[in-house]
Scaffold this motif. Structure first.
Motif, PDB file in Angstrom:
ATOM      1  N   SER A 179       0.839  -1.195   0.000  1.00  0.00           N
ATOM      2  CA  SER A 179       0.000   0.000   0.000  1.00  0.00           C
ATOM      3  C   SER A 179       0.873   1.243   0.000  1.00  0.00           C
ATOM      4  CB  SER A 179      -0.908   0.013   1.231  1.00  0.00           C
ATOM      5  OG  SER A 179      -0.145   0.200   2.409  1.00  0.00           O
ATOM      6  N   VAL A 180       0.241   2.376  -0.302  1.00  0.00           N
ATOM      7  CA  VAL A 180       0.960   3.650  -0.242  1.00  0.00           C
ATOM      8  C   VAL A 180       1.418   3.923   1.181  1.00  0.00           C
ATOM      9  CG1 VAL A 180       0.757   6.134  -0.591  1.00  0.00           C
ATOM     10  CG2 VAL A 180      -0.250   4.567  -2.243  1.00  0.00           C
ATOM     11  N   ASP A 181       0.591   3.588   2.169  1.00  0.00           N
ATOM     12  CA  ASP A 181       0.983   3.798   3.564  1.00  0.00           C
ATOM     13  C   ASP A 181       2.231   3.009   3.908  1.00  0.00           C
ATOM     14  OD1 ASP A 181      -1.058   5.572   4.081  1.00  0.00           O
ATOM     15  OD2 ASP A 181      -2.386   4.079   4.995  1.00  0.00           O
ATOM     16  N   GLU A 182       2.319   1.771   3.441  1.00  0.00           N
ATOM     17  CA  GLU A 182       3.521   0.972   3.697  1.00  0.00           C
ATOM     18  C   GLU A 182       4.737   1.591   3.012  1.00  0.00           C
ATOM     19  OE1 GLU A 182       3.265  -3.179   2.964  1.00  0.00           O
ATOM     20  OE2 GLU A 182       1.723  -3.513   4.485  1.00  0.00           O
ATOM     21  N   MET A 183       4.556   2.103   1.821  1.00  0.00           N
ATOM     22  CA  MET A 183       5.660   2.743   1.097  1.00  0.00           C
ATOM     23  C   MET A 183       6.145   3.974   1.857  1.00  0.00           C
ATOM     24  SD  MET A 183       3.997   2.271  -2.702  1.00  0.00           S
ATOM     25  CE  MET A 183       5.379   2.708  -3.756  1.00  0.00           C
ATOM     26  N   ARG A 184       5.204   4.761   2.371  1.00  0.00           N
ATOM     27  CA  ARG A 184       5.571   5.942   3.162  1.00  0.00           C
ATOM     28  C   ARG A 184       6.292   5.544   4.442  1.00  0.00           C
ATOM     29  NH1 ARG A 184       3.606  10.667   1.408  1.00  0.00           N
ATOM     30  NH2 ARG A 184       1.819  10.653  -0.024  1.00  0.00           N
ATOM     31  N   THR A 185       5.792   4.515   5.094  1.00  0.00           N
ATOM     32  CA  THR A 185       6.381   4.081   6.357  1.00  0.00           C
ATOM     33  C   THR A 185       7.830   3.646   6.182  1.00  0.00           C
ATOM     34  OG1 THR A 185       4.238   3.389   7.254  1.00  0.00           O
ATOM     35  CG2 THR A 185       6.190   2.403   8.240  1.00  0.00           C
ATOM     36  N   LEU A 186       8.083   2.832   5.171  1.00  0.00           N
ATOM     37  CA  LEU A 186       9.448   2.329   5.005  1.00  0.00           C
ATOM     38  C   LEU A 186      10.398   3.428   4.542  1.00  0.00           C
ATOM     39  CD1 LEU A 186      10.537   1.556   1.824  1.00  0.00           C
ATOM     40  CD2 LEU A 186       8.547   0.071   1.992  1.00  0.00           C
ATOM     41  N   CYS A 187       9.926   4.334   3.702  1.00  0.00           N
ATOM     42  CA  CYS A 187      10.800   5.421   3.255  1.00  0.00           C
ATOM     43  C   CYS A 187      11.137   6.364   4.407  1.00  0.00           C
ATOM     44  CB  CYS A 187      10.149   6.196   2.108  1.00  0.00           C
ATOM     45  SG  CYS A 187      10.267   5.353   0.510  1.00  0.00           S
ATOM     46  N   ALA A 188      10.181   6.602   5.291  1.00  0.00           N
ATOM     47  CA  ALA A 188      10.429   7.474   6.437  1.00  0.00           C
ATOM     48  C   ALA A 188      11.380   6.826   7.435  1.00  0.00           C
ATOM     49  CB  ALA A 188       9.116   7.826   7.125  1.00  0.00           C
ATOM     50  N   ALA A 189      11.359   5.502   7.512  1.00  0.00           N
ATOM     51  CA  ALA A 189      12.143   4.797   8.524  1.00  0.00           C
ATOM     52  C   ALA A 189      13.573   4.515   8.099  1.00  0.00           C
ATOM     53  CB  ALA A 189      11.451   3.482   8.876  1.00  0.00           C
ATOM     54  N   LEU A 190      13.841   4.518   6.792  1.00  0.00           N
ATOM     55  CA  LEU A 190      15.137   4.058   6.302  1.00  0.00           C
ATOM     56  C   LEU A 190      15.969   5.207   5.752  1.00  0.00           C
ATOM     57  CD1 LEU A 190      13.946   0.823   4.480  1.00  0.00           C
ATOM     58  CD2 LEU A 190      15.167   0.959   6.665  1.00  0.00           C
ATOM     59  N   PRO A 191      17.281   5.128   5.937  1.00  0.00           N
ATOM     60  CA  PRO A 191      18.174   6.185   5.455  1.00  0.00           C
ATOM     61  C   PRO A 191      18.573   5.980   4.000  1.00  0.00           C
ATOM     62  CG  PRO A 191      19.462   4.548   6.613  1.00  0.00           C
ATOM     63  CD  PRO A 191      18.019   4.089   6.702  1.00  0.00           C
ATOM     64  N   GLY A 192      19.129   7.026   3.403  1.00  0.00           N
ATOM     65  CA  GLY A 192      19.781   6.903   2.099  1.00  0.00           C
ATOM     66  C   GLY A 192      18.836   6.667   0.937  1.00  0.00           C
ATOM     67  N   ALA A 193      19.413   6.214  -0.166  1.00  0.00           N
ATOM     68  CA  ALA A 193      18.668   5.994  -1.400  1.00  0.00           C
ATOM     69  C   ALA A 193      17.831   4.721  -1.296  1.00  0.00           C
ATOM     70  CB  ALA A 193      19.625   5.898  -2.579  1.00  0.00           C
ATOM     71  N   LYS A 194      16.569   4.822  -1.733  1.00  0.00           N
ATOM     72  CA  LYS A 194      15.659   3.684  -1.701  1.00  0.00           C
ATOM     73  C   LYS A 194      15.054   3.460  -3.084  1.00  0.00           C
ATOM     74  CE  LYS A 194      14.197   6.080   1.566  1.00  0.00           C
ATOM     75  NZ  LYS A 194      15.206   6.839   2.330  1.00  0.00           N
ATOM     76  N   MET A 195      14.840   2.195  -3.432  1.00  0.00           N
ATOM     77  CA  MET A 195      14.320   1.841  -4.750  1.00  0.00           C
ATOM     78  C   MET A 195      12.925   1.254  -4.626  1.00  0.00           C
ATOM     79  SD  MET A 195      15.952  -0.640  -7.693  1.00  0.00           S
ATOM     80  CE  MET A 195      15.138  -2.195  -7.303  1.00  0.00           C
ATOM     81  N   ALA A 196      12.020   1.704  -5.491  1.00  0.00           N
ATOM     82  CA  ALA A 196      10.694   1.099  -5.634  1.00  0.00           C
ATOM     83  C   ALA A 196      10.699   0.208  -6.863  1.00  0.00           C
ATOM     84  CB  ALA A 196       9.634   2.183  -5.768  1.00  0.00           C
ATOM     85  N   ASN A 197       9.993  -0.919  -6.770  1.00  0.00           N
ATOM     86  CA  ASN A 197       9.920  -1.878  -7.865  1.00  0.00           C
ATOM     87  C   ASN A 197       8.481  -1.927  -8.359  1.00  0.00           C
ATOM     88  OD1 ASN A 197      11.190  -3.858  -9.523  1.00  0.00           O
ATOM     89  ND2 ASN A 197      10.262  -5.482  -8.295  1.00  0.00           N
ATOM     90  N   ILE A 198       8.231  -1.394  -9.543  1.00  0.00           N
ATOM     91  CA  ILE A 198       6.871  -1.258 -10.049  1.00  0.00           C
ATOM     92  C   ILE A 198       6.601  -2.340 -11.095  1.00  0.00           C
ATOM     93  CG2 ILE A 198       5.189   0.283 -11.075  1.00  0.00           C
ATOM     94  CD1 ILE A 198       6.256   1.203  -8.337  1.00  0.00           C
ATOM     95  N   VAL A 199       5.876  -3.365 -10.684  1.00  0.00           N
ATOM     96  CA  VAL A 199       5.456  -4.440 -11.583  1.00  0.00           C
ATOM     97  C   VAL A 199       3.991  -4.192 -11.925  1.00  0.00           C
ATOM     98  CG1 VAL A 199       5.081  -6.926 -11.814  1.00  0.00           C
ATOM     99  CG2 VAL A 199       7.088  -6.079 -10.579  1.00  0.00           C
ATOM    100  N   GLU A 200       3.724  -3.879 -13.177  1.00  0.00           N
ATOM    101  CA  GLU A 200       2.347  -3.633 -13.579  1.00  0.00           C
ATOM    102  C   GLU A 200       1.495  -4.868 -13.282  1.00  0.00           C
ATOM    103  OE1 GLU A 200       4.978  -1.019 -16.182  1.00  0.00           O
ATOM    104  OE2 GLU A 200       5.022  -3.110 -15.493  1.00  0.00           O
ATOM    105  N   GLY A 201       0.458  -4.693 -12.444  1.00  0.00           N
ATOM    106  CA  GLY A 201      -0.374  -5.810 -12.026  1.00  0.00           C
ATOM    107  C   GLY A 201       0.152  -6.525 -10.802  1.00  0.00           C
ATOM    108  N   GLY A 202       1.297  -6.072 -10.254  1.00  0.00           N
ATOM    109  CA  GLY A 202       1.878  -6.694  -9.076  1.00  0.00           C
ATOM    110  C   GLY A 202       1.310  -6.144  -7.784  1.00  0.00           C
ATOM    111  N   GLU A 203       2.012  -6.397  -6.672  1.00  0.00           N
ATOM    112  CA  GLU A 203       1.491  -6.073  -5.353  1.00  0.00           C
ATOM    113  C   GLU A 203       1.719  -4.617  -4.952  1.00  0.00           C
ATOM    114  OE1 GLU A 203       3.058  -8.855  -2.564  1.00  0.00           O
ATOM    115  OE2 GLU A 203       1.920 -10.538  -3.372  1.00  0.00           O
TER     116      GLU A 203
END
Length: 290
Positions: free
Chosen positions: A190-214
């Motif tokens: 979810s977007v909330d999970e994405m926000r939570t992990l980005c706020a909690a972790l330092p440095g550069a972070k990568m998102a993996n966008i699979v069309e039709g994925g989770e």
């Protein structure tokens, strides 16, 4: 002279979101570069499909993956991130894997904490190794870098699927503490999970966008606002190419015209490199016939 790793460090230092279409062979990487993208990733899913016609379930060997990486890095000048999977064994194998990807010209290598044989991050049956083994893999990868491998470490955890988001964040935070350059928590739901992990972790972070994925398929602007620095699209080109090939084959089988499905002949030659070859070959009389 700047190395591929230097070029990737410079991209990350800008602080902008990097849209990263993923390749699976030298030609797809060339097309990515020709369209002006500054970074690509050798998708393990797509490479396994393209090279051996099999799913991404740990069937490709280290040697096959490394050979494909060399072909890709030889074909382009933009930085390439290689998929090192689980490192192909224990911590000492991880060190060899990282050094091998560096010698192949990759700017970064991804090492993950899945139980071997690994699986695509958006398919069923994923399991991760225990914390100690996961941390040993990243420590070994960083040790290889510190021993002279000029390469960045992209540390991935798939713990969200099996143990929940908190465990995935804890693992990624430890990866950063061990010296990983880029963090990748796979398959937040979810977007909330994405926000939570980005706020909690330092440095550069990568998102993996699979069309039709989770993971939610957000716009680059939304991903940047959340806190990501790289947006990977691992299957977009593979899925588009497969759809076009199947539809063209169906038209061919039915005896119908295929022109609307095809890149025109001059552009095809130009993108593959015929025009550049002919221009360069004019310098050598014995090569002018091609």
């Amino acid at each position: 002279m700047q190395t591929p790793a230097d070029n990737l460090r410079a991209l990350l230092a800008r602080g902008d979101l990097i849209t990263m279409p993923c390749c699976f062979d030298a030609l797809s990487a060339k097309l990515i570069e020709q369209e002006g993208f500054g970074l690509t990733f050798m998708s393990g899913f797509a490479t396994s499909a393209a090279r051996i016609g099999e799913p991404d379930l740990g069937l490709m060997s280290y040697g096959e993956v490394l050979d494909q990486a060399r072909n890709i890095t030889d074909a382009v000048s933009i930085p390439v991130i290689g998929d090192g999977d689980t490192g192909y064994g224990n911590a000492m194998n991880v060190r060899r894997t990282v050094a091998g990807f560096a010698k192949a010209g990759c700017a970064a290598v991804m090492i993950e904490d899945q139980l071997a044989p690994k699986r695509c991050g958006h398919t069923k049956g994923k399991e991760v190794v225990g914390r100690d083994e996961a941390f040993d893999r990243i420590k070994a990868a960083v040790d290889a870098r510190e021993a002279g491998a000029d390469i960045l470490i992209l540390a991935r955890t798939d713990a969200r699927h099996q143990h929940g988001l908190a465990e995935a964040i804890d693992r990624a935070a430890k990866f950063a503490e061990l010296g990983a350059d880029i963090l990748f928590v796979e398959a937040p739901k979810s977007v909330d999970e994405m926000r939570t992990l980005c706020a909690a972790l330092p440095g550069a972070k990568m998102a993996n966008i699979v069309e039709g994925g989770e993971t939610p398929d957000l716009t680059p602007e939304e991903l940047k606002e959340i806190g990501y620095q790289i947006a990977a699209y691992p299957l977009s080109l593979m899925a588009a190419a497969m759809k076009a090939m199947v539809e063209t084959l169906q038209l061919m089988k039915a005896g119908k015209p295929r022109g609307d499905m095809l890149m025109d002949w001059p552009e095809l030659r130009q993108r593959i490199g015929f025009d550049a070859y002919y221009e360069e070959s004019e310098r050598y009389a014995s090569s002018k016939r091609g």
